[in-house]
Design a protein around this motif. Structure first.
Motif, PDB file in Angstrom:
ATOM      1  N   CYS A 197      13.513  16.770   0.920  1.00 27.04           N
ATOM      2  CA  CYS A 197      14.628  16.232   1.714  1.00 27.04           C
ATOM      3  C   CYS A 197      14.111  15.687   3.052  1.00 27.04           C
ATOM      4  O   CYS A 197      13.607  16.433   3.890  1.00 27.04           O
ATOM      5  N   ARG A 198      14.261  14.398   3.250  1.00 18.10           N
ATOM      6  CA  ARG A 198      13.712  13.775   4.456  1.00 18.10           C
ATOM      7  C   ARG A 198      14.483  14.165   5.712  1.00 18.10           C
ATOM      8  O   ARG A 198      13.945  14.125   6.822  1.00 18.10           O
ATOM      9  N   PHE A 199      15.749  14.554   5.564  1.00 18.13           N
ATOM     10  CA  PHE A 199      16.533  14.932   6.742  1.00 18.13           C
ATOM     11  C   PHE A 199      16.074  16.282   7.279  1.00 18.13           C
ATOM     12  O   PHE A 199      15.900  16.459   8.490  1.00 18.13           O
ATOM     13  N   THR A 200      15.866  17.258   6.378  1.00 14.85           N
ATOM     14  CA  THR A 200      15.352  18.564   6.821  1.00 14.85           C
ATOM     15  C   THR A 200      13.965  18.403   7.429  1.00 14.85           C
ATOM     16  O   THR A 200      13.638  19.030   8.445  1.00 14.85           O
ATOM     17  N   LEU A 201      13.157  17.555   6.809  1.00 15.30           N
ATOM     18  CA  LEU A 201      11.823  17.287   7.338  1.00 15.30           C
ATOM     19  C   LEU A 201      11.906  16.676   8.740  1.00 15.30           C
ATOM     20  O   LEU A 201      11.144  17.038   9.643  1.00 15.30           O
ATOM     21  N   GLY A 202      12.847  15.777   8.936  1.00 18.79           N
ATOM     22  CA  GLY A 202      13.034  15.161  10.255  1.00 18.79           C
ATOM     23  C   GLY A 202      13.424  16.180  11.313  1.00 18.79           C
ATOM     24  O   GLY A 202      12.941  16.115  12.455  1.00 18.79           O
ATOM     25  N   HIS A 203      14.287  17.137  10.945  1.00 23.28           N
ATOM     26  CA  HIS A 203      14.681  18.177  11.899  1.00 23.28           C
ATOM     27  C   HIS A 203      13.499  19.081  12.230  1.00 23.28           C
ATOM     28  O   HIS A 203      13.359  19.539  13.370  1.00 23.28           O
ATOM     29  N   MET A 204      12.649  19.345  11.236  1.00 16.73           N
ATOM     30  CA  MET A 204      11.454  20.151  11.509  1.00 16.73           C
ATOM     31  C   MET A 204      10.540  19.416  12.482  1.00 16.73           C
ATOM     32  O   MET A 204       9.982  20.028  13.409  1.00 16.73           O
ATOM     33  N   ARG A 205      10.382  18.116  12.301  1.00 21.93           N
ATOM     34  CA  ARG A 205       9.544  17.335  13.214  1.00 21.93           C
ATOM     35  C   ARG A 205      10.085  17.385  14.633  1.00 21.93           C
ATOM     36  O   ARG A 205       9.326  17.535  15.601  1.00 21.93           O
ATOM     37  N   ASP A 206      11.412  17.255  14.762  1.00 22.71           N
ATOM     38  CA  ASP A 206      12.024  17.343  16.096  1.00 22.71           C
ATOM     39  C   ASP A 206      11.759  18.714  16.710  1.00 22.71           C
ATOM     40  O   ASP A 206      11.509  18.824  17.919  1.00 22.71           O
ATOM     41  N   GLY A 207      11.834  19.751  15.877  1.00 23.47           N
ATOM     42  CA  GLY A 207      11.570  21.095  16.370  1.00 23.47           C
ATOM     43  C   GLY A 207      10.137  21.264  16.852  1.00 23.47           C
ATOM     44  O   GLY A 207       9.889  21.908  17.881  1.00 23.47           O
ATOM     45  N   ILE A 208       9.190  20.685  16.133  1.00 25.52           N
ATOM     46  CA  ILE A 208       7.781  20.751  16.548  1.00 25.52           C
ATOM     47  C   ILE A 208       7.612  20.100  17.920  1.00 25.52           C
ATOM     48  O   ILE A 208       6.946  20.637  18.814  1.00 25.52           O
ATOM     49  N   ARG A 209       8.224  18.933  18.082  1.00 25.62           N
ATOM     50  CA  ARG A 209       8.122  18.216  19.361  1.00 25.62           C
ATOM     51  C   ARG A 209       8.772  19.007  20.497  1.00 25.62           C
ATOM     52  O   ARG A 209       8.420  18.820  21.672  1.00 25.62           O
ATOM     53  N   ASN A 210       9.714  19.882  20.146  1.00 22.47           N
ATOM     54  CA  ASN A 210      10.451  20.653  21.148  1.00 22.47           C
ATOM     55  C   ASN A 210       9.900  22.075  21.276  1.00 22.47           C
ATOM     56  O   ASN A 210      10.610  22.988  21.671  1.00 22.47           O
ATOM     57  N   GLY A 211       8.621  22.256  20.925  1.00 20.04           N
ATOM     58  CA  GLY A 211       8.003  23.568  21.062  1.00 20.04           C
ATOM     59  C   GLY A 211       8.506  24.589  20.066  1.00 20.04           C
ATOM     60  O   GLY A 211       8.659  25.783  20.408  1.00 20.04           O
ATOM     61  N   ASP A 212       8.778  24.143  18.829  1.00 19.46           N
ATOM     62  CA  ASP A 212       9.271  25.003  17.742  1.00 19.46           C
ATOM     63  C   ASP A 212      10.670  25.552  18.014  1.00 19.46           C
ATOM     64  O   ASP A 212      11.042  26.634  17.527  1.00 19.46           O
ATOM     65  N   VAL A 213      11.436  24.812  18.780  1.00 20.46           N
ATOM     66  CA  VAL A 213      12.839  25.155  19.016  1.00 20.46           C
ATOM     67  C   VAL A 213      13.691  24.035  18.438  1.00 20.46           C
ATOM     68  O   VAL A 213      13.546  22.864  18.816  1.00 20.46           O
ATOM     69  N   LEU A 214      14.555  24.379  17.512  1.00 26.92           N
ATOM     70  CA  LEU A 214      15.410  23.386  16.865  1.00 26.92           C
ATOM     71  C   LEU A 214      16.544  22.980  17.798  1.00 26.92           C
ATOM     72  O   LEU A 214      17.167  23.829  18.458  1.00 26.92           O
ATOM     73  N   LEU A 215      16.822  21.703  17.860  1.00 26.97           N
ATOM     74  CA  LEU A 215      17.923  21.194  18.671  1.00 26.97           C
ATOM     75  C   LEU A 215      19.247  21.504  17.977  1.00 26.97           C
ATOM     76  O   LEU A 215      19.378  21.362  16.767  1.00 26.97           O
ATOM     77  N   ARG A 216      20.227  21.930  18.756  1.00 21.65           N
ATOM     78  CA  ARG A 216      21.552  22.196  18.181  1.00 21.65           C
ATOM     79  C   ARG A 216      22.452  20.990  18.426  1.00 21.65           C
ATOM     80  O   ARG A 216      22.743  20.640  19.563  1.00 21.65           O
ATOM     81  N   THR A 217      22.881  20.372  17.327  1.00 24.43           N
ATOM     82  CA  THR A 217      23.801  19.229  17.425  1.00 24.43           C
ATOM     83  C   THR A 217      25.168  19.554  16.842  1.00 24.43           C
ATOM     84  O   THR A 217      26.064  18.719  16.910  1.00 24.43           O
ATOM     85  N   SER A 218      25.325  20.744  16.259  1.00 21.99           N
ATOM     86  CA  SER A 218      26.629  21.125  15.695  1.00 21.99           C
ATOM     87  C   SER A 218      27.007  22.533  16.139  1.00 21.99           C
ATOM     88  O   SER A 218      26.146  23.419  16.267  1.00 21.99           O
ATOM     89  N   LYS A 219      28.287  22.738  16.359  1.00 18.69           N
ATOM     90  CA  LYS A 219      28.790  24.050  16.764  1.00 18.69           C
ATOM     91  C   LYS A 219      28.711  25.025  15.589  1.00 18.69           C
ATOM     92  O   LYS A 219      28.915  24.624  14.436  1.00 18.69           O
ATOM     93  N   PRO A 220      28.448  26.295  15.834  1.00 16.93           N
ATOM     94  CA  PRO A 220      28.344  27.271  14.739  1.00 16.93           C
ATOM     95  C   PRO A 220      29.597  27.337  13.866  1.00 16.93           C
ATOM     96  O   PRO A 220      29.506  27.592  12.664  1.00 16.93           O
ATOM     97  N   GLU A 221      30.757  27.103  14.461  1.00 13.33           N
ATOM     98  CA  GLU A 221      32.001  27.202  13.685  1.00 13.33           C
ATOM     99  C   GLU A 221      32.277  25.969  12.824  1.00 13.33           C
ATOM    100  O   GLU A 221      33.204  25.971  11.984  1.00 13.33           O
ATOM    101  N   ALA A 222      31.485  24.901  12.984  1.00 14.61           N
ATOM    102  CA  ALA A 222      31.692  23.675  12.185  1.00 14.61           C
ATOM    103  C   ALA A 222      30.978  23.826  10.845  1.00 14.61           C
ATOM    104  O   ALA A 222      29.955  23.188  10.574  1.00 14.61           O
ATOM    105  N   LYS A 223      31.543  24.656   9.991  1.00 13.95           N
ATOM    106  CA  LYS A 223      30.861  25.016   8.748  1.00 13.95           C
ATOM    107  C   LYS A 223      31.062  23.984   7.638  1.00 13.95           C
ATOM    108  O   LYS A 223      32.155  23.466   7.447  1.00 13.95           O
TER     109      LYS A 223
END
Length: 374
Positions: A197-223
């Motif tokens: 999945c290229r989207f999950t891979l893209g989020h992992m890349r963003d996390g690497i660039r951010n010091g292994d911290v994933l960016l939050r773009t959605s609220k936890p309750e937005a299930k």
């Protein structure tokens, strides 16, 4: 009913879903031939399929879904078409004219080829995005095929998928050249995840660039309810079997089905964390900015994009529609697919998560090296 002896087509056969579907067909059905159509054939994928093809013939067609002569040749002597090929665009980077040409016009040309070449069954891979969410962010919790919802689709991609799905379902019962009738159905998977999945891979890349911290773009309750790619491939196989069964064919034909599985409902951001946390990634507790501020920024970026368009073309990484999609509770049941198609998820959440994480682990060193080298 098994597909023994059939000749089938898989469009987008080298894609994320298409490749999984081809492998499943080879492993579980005694098909006479599978014809693989893709604009970019991957030799390594074709070679990997050789070991599980058995007696089935694999025929490769490299070309464009908009090539009507190619499509006629592709469909000649075929009884079943899986149409998974599509241009996917969630950021607005691709012009609507191109999305329409590939996703809508390509589907129309393929349906016409099916009718001219007497293809009996047509299964279209649609998307949850044809249902919404709408620009108000109205939620749906555990919806189904009868849930009423004013979609008001804004994404060009969503619009093109909706138009293509309508073409598919409207072709139900069309007369074939041999006097038979075409049967069609559409599957609407949720957000598809899994190996490749290229989207999950893209989020992992963003996390690497951010010091292994994933960016939050959605609220936890937005299930939402993501669905594993192996289960989506299985749903396609079950749909094909149902369309071959004379009793089920009249029930399934002309209908769409939501395809989910037993992956726990979760926000998009928390899903990324679920599959990446075993690899040492953490996640922001809350988005960097409140939703209202992000919405205004997205609006201003869209205005700037429109103003600069004649001079400079750029695509903001986030727009209002994507922001709404990421922050709207939007879940659907697969019970109608279970009832009509006999669909039941084969992979539970534990196995699907492990497979996804193992794949991410296998590519993580390469991605770290590539990103750190820049």
């Amino acid at each position: 009913m098994p597909l023994s002896g059939e000749v089938c087509v898989v469009t987008g056969a080298c894609g994320f879903l298409g490749g999984k579907l081809v492998r499943l067909l080879l492993e579980e059905e005694k098909l006479t031939e599978i014809r693989l159509l893709d604009k970019n054939i991957r030799p390594e994928l074709i070679q990997s399929l050789e070991g599980c093809r058995g007696e089935a013939k694999l025929s490769v067609f490299e070309g464009d879904i908009r090539d009507s002569e190619l499509l006629k040749s592709l469909c000649r002597g075929v009884s079943l078409v899986f149409h998974t090929a599509s241009l996917i665009d969630v950021t607005g980077a691709i012009a609507y004219s191109k999305l329409h040409e590939v996703n809508v016009k390509g589907t129309q040309l393929l349906l016409e080829a099916c009718m001219q070449e007497n293809v009996a069954s047509f299964i279209y891979t649609s998307s949850i995005e044809v249902a919404g969410p709408n620009h108000h962010g109205d939620p749906i919790i555990n919806g189904n095929e009868d849930t009423e919802y004013l979609a008001c689709l804004k994404f060009p991609y969503s619009q093109s998928k909706k138009e293509a799905e309508r073409l598919c379902l409207n072709a139900q019962g069309e007369m074939l050249q041999n006097g038979g009738r075409l049967a069609t159905c559409a599957l609407r998977p949720m957000y598809i995840y899994g190996e490749g999945c290229r989207f999950t891979l893209g989020h992992m890349r963003d996390g690497i660039r951010n010091g292994d911290v994933l960016l939050r773009t959605s609220k936890p309750e937005a299930k939402v309810n993501p669905v594993y790619v192996g289960n989506v491939a299985l749903a396609h196989l079950q749909a094909a079997r149902a369309l071959r069964d004379p009793e089920k064919r009249s029930v399934v034909g002309g209908n769409f089905y939501y395809i989910s599985d037993d992956t726990p409902p979760v926000s998009y951001s928390d899903f990324n964390h679920a599959v990446l946390s075993p690899l040492g990634f953490s996640i922001q507790e809350r988005p960097s900015l409140p939703f209202s501020i992000l919405y205004i920024i997205c609006f201003l970026m869209e205005v700037l994009k429109a103003v600069l368009y004649p001079i400079l073309r750029f695509t903001p990484p986030l727009n209002r529609q994507l922001l709404i999609m990421l922050n709207t509770p939007f879940t659907f049941s697969y019970q109608k697919a279970k009832q009509d198609l006999g669909y039941a998820p084969r992979y539970d959440w534990a196995e699907a998560r492990k497979r996804t994480t193992d794949w991410l682990a296998s590519v993580l060193p390469r991605e770290r090296e590539r990103i750190n080298a820049k």
